[in-house]
Design an enzyme around this catalytic site. Structure first.
Site, mmCIF file in Angstrom:
data_model
loop_
_atom_site.group_PDB
_atom_site.id
_atom_site.type_symbol
_atom_site.label_atom_id
_atom_site.label_comp_id
_atom_site.label_asym_id
_atom_site.label_seq_id
_atom_site.Cartn_x
_atom_site.Cartn_y
_atom_site.Cartn_z
ATOM 1 N N GLY A 64 -1.325 10.516 1.032
ATOM 2 C CA GLY A 64 -2.422 11.268 0.452
ATOM 3 C C GLY A 64 -3.441 10.287 -0.073
ATOM 4 O O GLY A 64 -3.105 9.357 -0.818
ATOM 5 N N ALA A 65 -4.706 10.456 0.326
ATOM 6 C CA ALA A 65 -5.722 9.439 0.054
ATOM 7 C C ALA A 65 -5.803 9.024 -1.416
ATOM 8 O O ALA A 65 -5.753 7.828 -1.728
ATOM 9 C CB ALA A 65 -7.086 9.917 0.571
ATOM 10 N N ASP A 256 -9.243 12.543 4.110
ATOM 11 C CA ASP A 256 -8.946 11.133 3.921
ATOM 12 C C ASP A 256 -10.191 10.270 3.950
ATOM 13 O O ASP A 256 -10.204 9.179 3.390
ATOM 14 C CB ASP A 256 -7.959 10.659 4.988
ATOM 15 C CG ASP A 256 -6.557 11.139 4.704
ATOM 16 O OD1 ASP A 256 -5.761 10.349 4.174
ATOM 17 O OD2 ASP A 256 -6.257 12.313 4.982
ATOM 18 N N ASN A 266 -9.116 14.152 8.515
ATOM 19 C CA ASN A 266 -7.942 14.681 7.809
ATOM 20 C C ASN A 266 -6.777 14.645 8.786
ATOM 21 O O ASN A 266 -6.923 14.253 9.949
ATOM 22 C CB ASN A 266 -8.218 16.097 7.297
ATOM 23 C CG ASN A 266 -7.166 16.555 6.293
ATOM 24 O OD1 ASN A 266 -6.858 15.850 5.335
ATOM 25 N ND2 ASN A 266 -6.599 17.731 6.500
#
Length: 365
Positions: A64-65, A256, A266
């Site tokens: 997860g970014a 992202d 994404n």
């Protein structure tokens, strides 16, 4: 790398800290949830050097970014001690070296580079006037904690703005995982859903399983179930059908990296969901903090797309599901054109229509 106690002893309940720092700047370490083991096993792992943090990011133990950015910032602090703390110069050089190493872990999530840029700037600004290497480490820990705290606040704000876009009783489809596991604690896409639920809107979530690593099934469904939010798990190829049946009235996903024109990278499969949403006249929302925007990129064609291990497809969770030696194409992300995005939900407000001028006005030059 050390492993913490099992879920029965360590599971803290619905609110979780995905990644954090334990101890002082001089002797502390990074503690994070190993997401590769969820939902069956809840385990925290302790990373005590840069290579362990690099491996955790690369192997999706933390993902997860925003969470990647937080982990990288703390990892850079670990690296700052790698050459000892005899001098300010040794701390500075070690941090910059650690930052360079961590940048090679994953290419697509811009939060990784954004967070490491902040750590680099902090050490470059502080080192020339610092005389105590330990004080410099304290300053770097404060910067890493600030990144974490700011993300927590941004996610809450995203949730408040996004909840206004959802109506009572609506069905909401999401893809991959953009919840507390992907951020400091509340999520981006799931923050919208959490906030709507807290407002009593009684939304029902349809979670794509998200092949090949099943982040939707393993992580999103787990998070929503723990918070008592109604969720129905579907295969990725069922999304258009549940839209056709009228079960879904909105799509909310994370991101992202978002280019200057609004093109959004994404998890792979997001583009297909956006196309299906457009075909069924369903709004498609992207929820992301300002740290996920990369205004240096004109459009999505310049976003680097990570290519992952073919065995993620041919040997899902260790079981052979394809012929030996088969050719595999395994991009981890795709890019959804801005033209398919109804609105971008940020901590600074909702950007609509999605385009270069509106993004520049909301996010900056």
């Amino acid at each position: 790398m050390t492993v913490g106690p099992p879920a029965s002893e360590a599971d803290p309940g619905p609110t979780i800290e995905t990644v954090g720092w334990v101890g002082s700047a001089q002797d502390g370490f990074v503690r994070l949830i190993d997401q590769t083991l969820l939902p069956g096993t809840f385990v925290r792992i302790d990373c005590r050097d840069v290579e362990q943090v690099w491996e955790a990011i690369k192997m999706l133990r933390v993902r997860g970014a925003p969470a990647i950015g937080i982990a990288a910032a703390f990892g850079a602090l670990l690296g700052a001690r790698a050459r000892g703390t005899e001098s300010v110069d040794s701390v500075r050089a070690a941090l910059l070296e650690a930052s360079a190493r961590l940048r090679t872990s994953r290419p697509t999530a811009v939060n990784l580079f954004w967070a490491l840029d902040r750590m680099d700037r902090a050490v470059e600004a502080e080192a020339p006037r610092a005389s105590d290497p330990h004080a410099l480490l304290d300053r770097l820990l404060a910067e890493a904690r600030a990144i974490q705290d700011e993300d927590r606040a941004m996610c809450r704000s995203i949730g408040r703005f996004g909840a206004d876009l959802l109506g009572p009783g609506q069905g909401v489809l999401t893809h991959c995982n953009a919840g507390g596991l992907a951020t400091a604690d509340y999520g981006t896409a799931l923050a919208v859903i959490f906030s709507a639920a807290e407002q009593g809107k009684s939304v029902h979530v349809f979670a794509d399983e998200t092949r090949p690593l099943l982040q939707g099934a393993r992580l999103t469904a787990w998070e929503l179930q723990r918070r008592g939010i109604p969720v129905t798990l579907i295969c990725d190829n069922m999304a258009a059908q549940v839209m056709k049946e009228g079960r879904v009235q909105a799509v909310v996903v994370g991101a992202d990296r978002i280019a200057a024109n609004g093109d959004t990278a994404n998890k792979i499969g997001t583009y297909s969901v956006a196309l299906a949403a457009r075909a069924h006249d369903i709004p498609f929302y992207v929820a992301a903090p300002s740290s996920t925007f990369d205004l240096s990129l004109t459009d999505g064609s310049a976003i680097p797309i990570e290519q992952r291990d073919p065995r993620e497809i041919t040997h899902g969770f260790g079981l052979a599901t394809a012929p030996e030696g088969i050719q595999v194409y395994n991009p981890a992300f795709d890019v959804t054109p801005a033209s398919l995005i109804t609105a971008l939900i940020t901590e600074r407000g909702v950007i609509r229509p999605v385009g270069r001028e509106a993004i520049r006005e909301a996010i900056g030059p």
